[in-house]
Design a protein around this motif. Structure first.
Motif, PDB file in Angstrom:
ATOM      1  N   GLU A  51       0.834  -1.208   0.000  1.00  0.00           N
ATOM      2  CA  GLU A  51       0.000   0.000   0.000  1.00  0.00           C
ATOM      3  C   GLU A  51       0.869   1.260   0.000  1.00  0.00           C
ATOM      4  N   ARG A  52       1.907   1.267   0.819  1.00  0.00           N
ATOM      5  CA  ARG A  52       2.789   2.439   0.862  1.00  0.00           C
ATOM      6  C   ARG A  52       3.634   2.556  -0.403  1.00  0.00           C
ATOM      7  N   LEU A  53       4.032   1.411  -0.955  1.00  0.00           N
ATOM      8  CA  LEU A  53       4.755   1.456  -2.223  1.00  0.00           C
ATOM      9  C   LEU A  53       3.874   2.053  -3.318  1.00  0.00           C
ATOM     10  N   SER A  54       2.600   1.701  -3.298  1.00  0.00           N
ATOM     11  CA  SER A  54       1.660   2.264  -4.279  1.00  0.00           C
ATOM     12  C   SER A  54       1.524   3.772  -4.089  1.00  0.00           C
ATOM     13  N   SER A  55       1.490   4.223  -2.835  1.00  0.00           N
ATOM     14  CA  SER A  55       1.396   5.660  -2.555  1.00  0.00           C
ATOM     15  C   SER A  55       2.649   6.387  -3.026  1.00  0.00           C
ATOM     16  N   ILE A  56       3.802   5.764  -2.822  1.00  0.00           N
ATOM     17  CA  ILE A  56       5.064   6.363  -3.279  1.00  0.00           C
ATOM     18  C   ILE A  56       5.063   6.479  -4.798  1.00  0.00           C
ATOM     19  N   CYS A  57       4.561   5.443  -5.460  1.00  0.00           N
ATOM     20  CA  CYS A  57       4.496   5.472  -6.926  1.00  0.00           C
ATOM     21  C   CYS A  57       3.579   6.593  -7.395  1.00  0.00           C
ATOM     22  N   ALA A  58       2.495   6.834  -6.670  1.00  0.00           N
ATOM     23  CA  ALA A  58       1.591   7.934  -7.034  1.00  0.00           C
ATOM     24  C   ALA A  58       2.326   9.263  -6.935  1.00  0.00           C
ATOM     25  N   LEU A  59       3.130   9.428  -5.881  1.00  0.00           N
ATOM     26  CA  LEU A  59       3.917  10.650  -5.723  1.00  0.00           C
ATOM     27  C   LEU A  59       4.939  10.795  -6.844  1.00  0.00           C
ATOM     28  N   LEU A  60       5.520   9.650  -7.262  1.00  0.00           N
ATOM     29  CA  LEU A  60       6.528   9.652  -8.326  1.00  0.00           C
ATOM     30  C   LEU A  60       5.905   9.663  -9.717  1.00  0.00           C
ATOM     31  N   ASN A  61       4.572   9.608  -9.766  1.00  0.00           N
ATOM     32  CA  ASN A  61       3.842   9.631 -11.032  1.00  0.00           C
ATOM     33  C   ASN A  61       4.204   8.432 -11.914  1.00  0.00           C
ATOM     34  N   MET A  62       4.138   7.246 -11.302  1.00  0.00           N
ATOM     35  CA  MET A  62       4.431   6.026 -12.052  1.00  0.00           C
ATOM     36  C   MET A  62       3.600   4.879 -11.488  1.00  0.00           C
ATOM     37  N   GLN A  63       3.517   3.782 -12.225  1.00  0.00           N
ATOM     38  CA  GLN A  63       2.774   2.612 -11.796  1.00  0.00           C
ATOM     39  C   GLN A  63       3.660   1.724 -10.925  1.00  0.00           C
ATOM     40  N   LEU A  64       3.048   1.047  -9.947  1.00  0.00           N
ATOM     41  CA  LEU A  64       3.788   0.126  -9.092  1.00  0.00           C
ATOM     42  C   LEU A  64       4.426  -0.983  -9.935  1.00  0.00           C
ATOM     43  N   SER A  65       3.712  -1.453 -10.941  1.00  0.00           N
ATOM     44  CA  SER A  65       4.251  -2.515 -11.806  1.00  0.00           C
ATOM     45  C   SER A  65       5.529  -2.064 -12.504  1.00  0.00           C
ATOM     46  N   ASP A  66       5.587  -0.781 -12.890  1.00  0.00           N
ATOM     47  CA  ASP A  66       6.795  -0.253 -13.544  1.00  0.00           C
ATOM     48  C   ASP A  66       7.967  -0.223 -12.559  1.00  0.00           C
ATOM     49  N   LEU A  67       7.683   0.156 -11.304  1.00  0.00           N
ATOM     50  CA  LEU A  67       8.729   0.170 -10.281  1.00  0.00           C
ATOM     51  C   LEU A  67       9.274  -1.236 -10.056  1.00  0.00           C
ATOM     52  N   LEU A  68       8.386  -2.219  -9.948  1.00  0.00           N
ATOM     53  CA  LEU A  68       8.812  -3.600  -9.722  1.00  0.00           C
ATOM     54  C   LEU A  68       9.583  -4.146 -10.923  1.00  0.00           C
ATOM     55  N   ASN A  69       9.177  -3.749 -12.125  1.00  0.00           N
ATOM     56  CA  ASN A  69       9.894  -4.193 -13.324  1.00  0.00           C
ATOM     57  C   ASN A  69      11.323  -3.640 -13.348  1.00  0.00           C
ATOM     58  N   LEU A  70      11.475  -2.373 -12.944  1.00  0.00           N
ATOM     59  CA  LEU A  70      12.815  -1.772 -12.875  1.00  0.00           C
ATOM     60  C   LEU A  70      13.677  -2.502 -11.853  1.00  0.00           C
ATOM     61  N   ALA A  71      13.069  -2.819 -10.705  1.00  0.00           N
ATOM     62  CA  ALA A  71      13.809  -3.512  -9.650  1.00  0.00           C
ATOM     63  C   ALA A  71      14.221  -4.913 -10.107  1.00  0.00           C
ATOM     64  N   GLU A  72      13.322  -5.623 -10.788  1.00  0.00           N
ATOM     65  CA  GLU A  72      13.637  -6.968 -11.276  1.00  0.00           C
ATOM     66  C   GLU A  72      14.751  -6.926 -12.316  1.00  0.00           C
ATOM     67  N   LYS A  73      14.744  -5.883 -13.145  1.00  0.00           N
ATOM     68  CA  LYS A  73      15.790  -5.742 -14.154  1.00  0.00           C
ATOM     69  C   LYS A  73      17.149  -5.537 -13.493  1.00  0.00           C
TER      70      LYS A  73
END
Length: 245
Positions: A51-73
């Motif tokens: 939930e907090r990761l999703s809120s952070i993504c909203a602040l960063l103007n990006m999707q949570l899935s995009d953040l996780l994809n970057l981390a996996e890469k």
């Protein structure tokens, strides 16, 4: 979310916050938590909820899935020590121990205090890391990493062989001396497995040991003691029939 990926998620958030000039304090205010909580979460001491990761993504103007994809890469990119670095650390393990200290603290003054050294002595020690192109020493009493924090030793590296051998010998000696102790574990089992079952066992053990050393699992308050846990397994029958030890 897989626990192994969280450090890479945290690192990506830190990078994005810096890129967008968003401070930890601003992020803390946005999430209604303290700046200290943000610092601990992004340094791996406690894991942020989805939930907090999703809120952070909203602040960063990006999707949570995009953040996780970057981390996996980033997670899939394995960085290894080169041969010169491996050789130097196998001959002098103190070099690796100092590098691990630099991973969490780049202030030379603080490093000197933590290791009970003068500034001059710490500079000399850090020069060994700089010669190996592991860090660069700045002019403002700080050093900068030249390798990622998640760098690893190659399979069968000199350093890994040396440390595993010395650790195994010391642990085996201690366990044999204290075999009747309530705190000592020394058990053997001989079992017939398919190759797939054996590989699954290895992967399960690896993942469990990784979870043990993650800081976010140390949530229960209380006195902690250091334990050394070794797992040995190999195809073949080394076990005398009729024994149960």
């Amino acid at each position: 979310m897989k626990h192994d990926i969280y450090p890479f998620v945290a690192d990506e958030i830190k990078r994005l916050l810096k890129t967008k000039s968003i401070s930890y304090k601003h992020l803390g205010d946005y999430l209604s938590v303290s700046e200290k909580t943000i610092t601990r979460s992004l340094n791996g001491h406690q894991e942020l909820s989805l939930e907090r990761l999703s809120s952070i993504c909203a602040l960063l103007n990006m999707q949570l899935s995009d953040l996780l994809n970057l981390a996996e890469k980033n997670m899939s990119k394995i960085h290894y020590f080169n041969d010169n670095q491996d050789l130097a650390m196998s001959e002098n393990p103190e070099i690796y121990r100092l590098l691990r200290a630099v991973f969490s603290e780049q202030s030379i003054e603080i490093l000197a205090q933590e290791h009970g050294k003068t500034m001059a002595e710490m500079y000399l020690s850090l020069r060994d890391l700089e010669k190996l192109e592991l860090i660069t020493i700045g002019t403002n009493n700080t050093c900068r990493l030249c390798v990622p924090k998640y760098i690893a030793f190659r399979p069968n590296s000199r350093y890994a062989k040396k440390i595993k051998s010395s650790t195994m010998n010391a642990l085996l000696e201690a366990c044999c001396k204290e075999i009747t102790s309530d705190t000592t574990t020394l058990k053997f089992v001989s079992v017939d497995l398919t190759e797939d079952e054996y590989m699954t066992f290895r992967e399960d053990i690896r993942n469990y040991l990784l979870r043990l050393v993650r800081d976010q699992y140390k949530k229960i308050e209380g006195t902690r003691s250091r334990y050394t846990i070794g797992i040995m397994a190999n195809p073949g029958n080394y076990y005398p029939d009729g024994y149960d030890v």
